[in-house]
Design an enzyme around this catalytic site. Structure first.
Site, short mmCIF file in Angstrom:
data_model
loop_
_atom_site.label_atom_id
_atom_site.label_comp_id
_atom_site.label_asym_id
_atom_site.label_seq_id
_atom_site.Cartn_x
_atom_site.Cartn_y
_atom_site.Cartn_z
N VAL A 1 7.71 35.71 58.94
CA VAL A 1 6.99 34.53 58.48
C VAL A 1 6.80 34.69 56.98
O VAL A 1 6.53 35.80 56.50
CB VAL A 1 5.61 34.43 59.17
CG1 VAL A 1 4.86 33.17 58.70
CG2 VAL A 1 5.76 34.41 60.69
N CYS A 2 6.96 33.59 56.25
CA CYS A 2 6.65 33.57 54.82
C CYS A 2 7.50 34.64 54.11
O CYS A 2 8.67 34.83 54.44
CB CYS A 2 5.14 33.77 54.66
SG CYS A 2 4.42 33.25 53.10
N THR A 3 6.92 35.36 53.17
CA THR A 3 7.70 36.34 52.42
C THR A 3 8.04 37.60 53.22
O THR A 3 8.67 38.51 52.68
CB THR A 3 6.97 36.75 51.12
OG1 THR A 3 5.64 37.16 51.45
CG2 THR A 3 6.91 35.59 50.15
#
Lengths: 211, 211
Positions: free
Chosen positions: A99-101
């Site tokens: 998820v995300c970075t």
């Protein structure tokens, strides 16, 4: 089925808890929060701590790996203990996700070479520098790798994965049980939809926090 | 501005972390997880622990109160220490809020008498028994009380409250930063939208878990 959610200092809480709340409802699944050392792990605001119940060594072969992102991700890009664990866990996992970075950590571990993947919209360039092929979609599946966009997208990723693992009907039951019928009070959740001035403001700020 | 998020044994993690991730981005806000006793608090699956950094006595007058729900809510309905803290905190709060069955705790504390409020769709009847006027909306504002529906709705509640406290533009910035542009892979997130068989299944199961 063992699901390992990785924690590291200054992770973003919803990146981890969003997919957790979907995936923990897979029948028979055991979910474990894991970090380099067991114990409390503080988030990016330092005002929330989740406990990692196990250290990396205790969870060598999870079936599903979930890697959140957050401002602390950049400090982990050189953490060989974490990157080694990701490579080892991925060698036998059924699904490796982020998820995300968190996708930058998968990429830094060499796991996304030539693969379609996504990340927080401010981090897509970084993903390309590490050999992945960034796309602007919210949830991207390429083989056994599922990457999600920024923070809240982990819920969509998690529910997508519940469907793949436990079937569409069970995933719908999870959606109903968690009443996941989102009704955001604004429509500014992506750079395509938000006012340009806000996009520019976050882009300018991100020069200092993303790598 | 102090934001207190209440934890109790067997809470639902996303009920707390969803609004947290929105509200913590209010400029100048201090967010604190609070419980009867400080220390780790386990969720409804026993595989996630959030740390309550402070006990009730240390947080007597927060500006915003957030009460999550979860299977552990029913055991708290007679916990006078928690109900007393809710009444005390509410006496000076600017906003008193809940997610999921957290509204039953506000109602048990006597705070929702005659007020429009919501809860998890399976708990709306219980809300009426405690004197509130249940509605089927996802986020319900009545005076300073904001209640949200099941689990994931706390994100919508949190973002709504960010807008009320910090303005629409800041709330849109938070939405963009957390990429809250939900795209659920199914459309079964409410009893109106889900297949009737799934609604019936969860309703039958809930007889044993809700009070």
């Amino acid at each position: 089925m063992q699901i390992a959610i990785v924690l590291f200092d200054r992770f973003t809480a919803l990146d981890a808890v969003g997919p957790y709340e979907m995936l923990c409802r897979i029948p028979g699944a055991e979910t474990v929060f894991v970090a380099q050392q067991p114990g409390p792990v503080r988030n990016d605001r330092d005002d929330l701590a989740l406990i990692a119940d196990k250290g990396f060594e205790e969870v060598p072969a999870p079936d599903i790996v979930v890697v959140p992102g957050g401002p602390g991700q950049s400090a982990q890009m050189d953490n060989e203990a974490l990157l080694d664990w990701l490579r080892t866990a991925d060698a036998t996992s059924t699904w490796t996700t982020s998820v995300c970075t968190g996708s930058l950590l998968l990429a830094a571990a060499g796991l996304l070479n030539g693969r379609r993947a996504t990340s927080h919209w401010l981090a897509l360039d970084g993903l390309a520098r590490f050999g992945a092929e960034p796309t602007g979609e919210r949830v991207v599946t390429d083989g056994k790798f599922i990457t999600a966009a920024g923070v809240s997208s982990g819920i969509d990723m998690g529910l997508t994965l519940v469907g793949r693992v436990a079937g569409d009907e069970h995933a719908q039951t999870v959606q109903l049980g968690t009443e996941y019928d989102p009704q955001p009070p604004y429509d500014a959740g992506s750079p395509q939809k938000a006012p340009a001035a806000l996009v520019d403001k976050l882009r300018a700020r991100s020069r200092f926090i993303l790598r």
